[in-house]
Motif scaffolding. Structure first.
Motif, PDB file in Angstrom:
ATOM      1  N   THR A 155       0.809  -1.223   0.000  1.00 57.35           N
ATOM      2  CA  THR A 155       0.000   0.000   0.000  1.00 57.35           C
ATOM      3  C   THR A 155       0.836   1.264   0.000  1.00 57.35           C
ATOM      4  N   GLY A 156       2.093   1.175   0.461  1.00 57.15           N
ATOM      5  CA  GLY A 156       2.862   2.379   0.735  1.00 57.15           C
ATOM      6  C   GLY A 156       2.459   2.931   2.092  1.00 57.15           C
ATOM      7  N   PRO A 157       2.914   4.139   2.454  1.00 54.92           N
ATOM      8  CA  PRO A 157       2.652   4.701   3.776  1.00 54.92           C
ATOM      9  C   PRO A 157       1.155   4.765   4.095  1.00 54.92           C
ATOM     10  N   MET A 158       0.827   4.377   5.324  1.00 58.21           N
ATOM     11  CA  MET A 158      -0.555   4.438   5.788  1.00 58.21           C
ATOM     12  C   MET A 158      -0.662   5.311   7.032  1.00 58.21           C
ATOM     13  N   ALA A 159      -1.730   6.098   7.096  1.00 60.93           N
ATOM     14  CA  ALA A 159      -2.044   6.858   8.304  1.00 60.93           C
ATOM     15  C   ALA A 159      -2.690   5.894   9.284  1.00 60.93           C
ATOM     16  N   VAL A 160      -2.031   5.639  10.416  1.00 65.04           N
ATOM     17  CA  VAL A 160      -2.498   4.604  11.351  1.00 65.04           C
ATOM     18  C   VAL A 160      -2.425   5.117  12.783  1.00 65.04           C
ATOM     19  N   SER A 161      -3.532   4.978  13.498  1.00 69.94           N
ATOM     20  CA  SER A 161      -3.597   5.295  14.922  1.00 69.94           C
ATOM     21  C   SER A 161      -4.052   4.046  15.667  1.00 69.94           C
ATOM     22  N   SER A 162      -3.960   4.056  16.979  1.00 66.66           N
ATOM     23  CA  SER A 162      -4.380   2.897  17.752  1.00 66.66           C
ATOM     24  C   SER A 162      -5.863   2.621  17.517  1.00 66.66           C
ATOM     25  N   ALA A 163      -6.220   1.333  17.442  1.00 66.32           N
ATOM     26  CA  ALA A 163      -7.574   0.923  17.056  1.00 66.32           C
ATOM     27  C   ALA A 163      -8.510   0.933  18.257  1.00 66.32           C
ATOM     28  N   ASN A 164      -8.866   2.123  18.683  1.00 64.71           N
ATOM     29  CA  ASN A 164      -9.800   2.288  19.796  1.00 64.71           C
ATOM     30  C   ASN A 164     -10.500   3.639  19.664  1.00 64.71           C
ATOM     31  N   ARG A 165     -11.640   3.749  20.290  1.00 68.91           N
ATOM     32  CA  ARG A 165     -12.288   5.047  20.409  1.00 68.91           C
ATOM     33  C   ARG A 165     -11.464   5.904  21.358  1.00 68.91           C
ATOM     34  N   THR A 166     -11.407   7.189  21.104  1.00 62.50           N
ATOM     35  CA  THR A 166     -10.635   8.102  21.936  1.00 62.50           C
ATOM     36  C   THR A 166     -11.070   7.996  23.391  1.00 62.50           C
ATOM     37  N   SER A 167     -10.071   7.888  24.279  1.00 66.56           N
ATOM     38  CA  SER A 167     -10.219   7.756  25.734  1.00 66.56           C
ATOM     39  C   SER A 167     -10.556   6.340  26.177  1.00 66.56           C
TER      40      SER A 167
END
Length: 214
Positions: free
Chosen positions: A136-148
């Motif tokens: 895919t090349g670079p991916m925008a990835v954050s932790s897989a949870n709802r904030t907080s």
């Protein structure tokens, strides 16, 4: 309807990753395993897809999405200049649990949130993530949870929080580390510890000497 795809069996993994690649290329949001935690991500160069990641998490643009890459060399095209401390930390801890905040190349056509010219970049140490990122090349990835909410260490935990806001879930089993990556800001004169996680402060100082902690 979301797809939960098994990546623990080598026979199934190839088809699962191919489905995730198609989803990313189509602008959809997916969940993938990394060495630290499960991540929710999309094409880093698609503003609408990145907006989808933020929406899935219930997160605003004031908390920009980091980027995962599949190789050391990728960072050369994402930043204006790789400083000696940046290179030293990459060589010591990539692939692994260290996110580096750097000034991104001004020519890049992406919108990761209100990042003010910077980006957090990491190369994860997980075979599923690396195989996906190679395609895919670079991916925008954050932790897989709802904030907080607690971060997900399994694909099911990610689904329980994100549900149908995600197109494809890649199930790679429980993650090896189970804690967030360490974040170091390299945009100043001295490396600054933003968050201690998978890589300790002591390990960082062994590589670059002084690390600010304030």
């Amino acid at each position: 309807m979301s797809d939960m795809l098994d990546c623990t069996d080598p026979t199934d993994r190839s088809n699962a990753i191919a489905a995730a690649v198609r989803a990313v290329e189509g602008g959809s949001v997916i969940v993938l395993p990394t060495d630290t935690l499960y991540g929710v991500g999309a094409d880093a160069f698609s503003p609408s897809a990145v907006t989808g990641v933020l929406a899935a998490k219930g997160r605003g643009r004031d908390m920009p999405v980091p980027v995962l890459v599949g190789s050391w060399q990728t960072i050369e095209g994402l930043v204006s200049y790789v400083t000696p401390p940046t290179r030293a930390l990459i060589e010591a801890f990539w692939p692994g649990g260290l996110t580096l905040i750097v000034e991104h190349a001004p020519s890049l056509a992406w919108d990761l949130g209100d990042a003010r010219g910077t980006v957090g970049i990491r190369m994860p140490l997980h075979p599923v993530a690396l195989e996906l990122l190679e395609r895919t090349g670079p991916m925008a990835v954050s932790s897989a949870n709802r904030t907080s909410m607690p971060p997900a260490t399994t694909a099911q935990q990610a689904y329980d929080q994100l549900g149908e806001s995600v197109s494809v879930y890649l199930d790679g089993g429980p993650v090896p580390i189970g804690k967030p990556s360490t974040i170091v800001d390299l945009t100043g004169d001295v490396p600054r510890l933003v968050r201690e996680g998978a890589v300790t402060l002591a390990q960082l100082t062994e590589v670059v000497g002084v690390v600010e902690t304030r």
